[in-house]
Design an enzyme around this catalytic site. Structure first.
Site, PDB file in Angstrom:
ATOM      1  N   PRO A 129     -21.830   6.256  13.121  1.00  0.00           N
ATOM      2  CA  PRO A 129     -22.496   7.153  12.175  1.00  0.00           C
ATOM      3  C   PRO A 129     -22.128   8.622  12.368  1.00  0.00           C
ATOM      4  CG  PRO A 129     -24.033   5.485  12.935  1.00  0.00           C
ATOM      5  CD  PRO A 129     -22.776   5.306  13.743  1.00  0.00           C
ATOM      6  N   GLU A 243      -1.826  -0.415  10.649  1.00  0.00           N
ATOM      7  CA  GLU A 243      -2.917  -0.533   9.675  1.00  0.00           C
ATOM      8  C   GLU A 243      -2.680   0.405   8.497  1.00  0.00           C
ATOM      9  OE1 GLU A 243      -7.802  -0.231   9.362  1.00  0.00           O
ATOM     10  OE2 GLU A 243      -6.811   0.127  11.284  1.00  0.00           O
ATOM     11  N   ARG A 269      -2.759  -4.577 -27.857  1.00  0.00           N
ATOM     12  CA  ARG A 269      -3.846  -3.827 -28.487  1.00  0.00           C
ATOM     13  C   ARG A 269      -3.289  -2.898 -29.564  1.00  0.00           C
ATOM     14  NH1 ARG A 269      -9.115  -3.665 -29.920  1.00  0.00           N
ATOM     15  NH2 ARG A 269     -10.061  -1.600 -29.626  1.00  0.00           N
ATOM     16  N   LEU A 338      -6.151   3.808 -20.542  1.00  0.00           N
ATOM     17  CA  LEU A 338      -5.360   3.183 -21.594  1.00  0.00           C
ATOM     18  C   LEU A 338      -5.988   1.881 -22.089  1.00  0.00           C
ATOM     19  CD1 LEU A 338      -1.775   3.889 -20.223  1.00  0.00           C
ATOM     20  CD2 LEU A 338      -2.765   4.819 -22.315  1.00  0.00           C
ATOM     21  N   GLY A 365      -8.379   6.451   8.681  1.00  0.00           N
ATOM     22  CA  GLY A 365      -8.090   7.887   8.733  1.00  0.00           C
ATOM     23  C   GLY A 365      -7.982   8.446   7.329  1.00  0.00           C
TER      24      GLY A 365
END
Length: 380
Positions: A129, A243, A269, A338, A365
């Site tokens: 924390p 990582e 579309r 979009l 990080g």
């Protein structure tokens, strides 16, 4: 632009991974999102197929493949199908390397076979924390008591934390030495005084369990110390590079998937009598994203090969992590735009990708820390 880092074996592996995800993960992923966790059976099935812990030696049931391109392929295929729930990457490519590189022979014999099989799940607990990117500020302590360490403290934002059977925990064994007083202990589920909090509600990645962990005079055997006392900070700094690179791999793959969905949508579309992709603004946005993703993919691929060769610099993994995280968020946001109103509907993959993308500039990080690392390396 054709990618040139994979050979025929990698292509065959990708096909098998794609089929596995299509059959065993994607159909269930919406349910896992609702439940907030990936069931153990999915882990076992991945283990049975040899999709966990690629680098584990054959003597422990693994494939013994120390080629980062294999976990790269798995991460890319999960991203392509918008499956952010399985924490397989944390298990296999983030935490396991700590054990393989710094564990004793006895520790490897005790833990690795079950990790390969998916019978046991790994997590890593660094953040607290009051300590995030500043690892030296952690407060969880481990005091020697005979052949045990007595651990007290709290960890948060632990991916796989609810599921985990083994948790790699960063502790202070010598608080007066600051960063050089940090050690790494493996806490096992069921240890008295070691408890898991409720799953933490998150903005995205809802199928991936994340929680707090609590240590109240938890007695962890000295036999579970990873590396030597005081080596924890050095080990974490080194292992965090992989990582960060894995986050970049997933991020660029997600950006590519989002763009592919959007291209298809812009062809289907229509507005004002034509496909929306025919409008100049749409074409320009699509062209910009295509260009940046192509450039980003080239850099990430180069980083992957440098990592395999052992020549990747810490600043280069930091560059990949922060830049791709920024790109990923910009791409999914523009793609959602979009899609229009459909993009705001959670049933569409782009909506889920949009909320899931936000964590990438924070985890392993923050982007600010990555830039700080790069700036220091430049002499500032």
């Amino acid at each position: 632009m054709k990618r040139i880092i994979f050979d025929e074996d990698h292509d065959a592996f990708r096909e098998s991974v794609r089929k596995f995800i299509e059959a065993e993960i994607q159909p269930h992923h919406d349910q896992w999102i609702e439940e907030g966790i990936v069931p153990r059976e999915a882990w076992r099935k991945a283990g049975q197929q040899g999709f966990l812990c690629f680098a584990a030696p054959e003597e422990f049931g693994g494939a013994g493949i120390d080629d980062f391109r294999y976990p790269v392929i798995f991460a890319e295929e999960l991203a392509r199908q918008n499956c952010t729930g399985p924490g397989f990457g944390v298990h296999s490519s983030v935490v396991l390397p700590y054990i393989l590189a710094h564990g004793t022979d006895e520790q490897k014999r005790r833990w690795v076979p079950d990790l390969v099989a998916g019978e046991k799940i790994l997590a890593i607990a660094m953040t607290e924390p009051s300590a995030g990117s500043d690892l030296a500020a952690i407060r969880t302590t481990a005091v020697e008591d005979g052949d045990h360490y007595v651990v007290n403290g709290q960890k948060t934002f632990v991916t796989n934390g609810v599921s985990a059977d083994l948790v790699l925990v960063a502790v202070k064994t010598a608080p007066d030495k600051k960063a050089w007083g940090i050690s790494l202990l493996v806490a096992e589920k069921g240890t008295e005084g070691f408890t898991c909090g409720k799953p933490l509600p998150k903005v995205g990645c809802h199928a991936q369990d994340t929680c707090e962990l609590f240590f109240d005079n938890a007695r962890i055997p000295k036999a579970n110390l990873l590396g030597a006392p005081g080596q924890g900070f050095y080990i974490m700094v080194r292992e965090l590079e992989q990582e960060r690179l894995l986050i970049a791999v997933s991020g660029i793959a997600t950006a590519r998937a989002a763009l592919d969905w959007t291209i298809a949508h812009c062809k289907e579309r229509t507005a004002f009598g034509q496909p929306i992709g025919k409008f100049q603004n749409s074409r320009f946005k699509l062209a910009e994203m295509e260009t940046e993703i192509t450039i980003g993919q080239s850099f990430v691929d180069r980083c992957v090969m440098e990592w395999n060769a052992g020549t990747l610099k810490p600043t280069e993994s930091a560059m990949a992590k922060w830049w791709v995280a920024d790109l990923q968020q910009r791409v999914v946001d523009q793609c959602l735009q979009l899609f229009g109103g459909y993009g705001y509907m959670s049933e569409y993959p782009i909506a889920q990708a949009w909320v899931d993308a936000r964590w990438t500039s924070i985890g392993a990080g923050t982007s600010e820390l990555m830039k700080e690392m790069i700036g220091k390396q430049m002499g500032f």
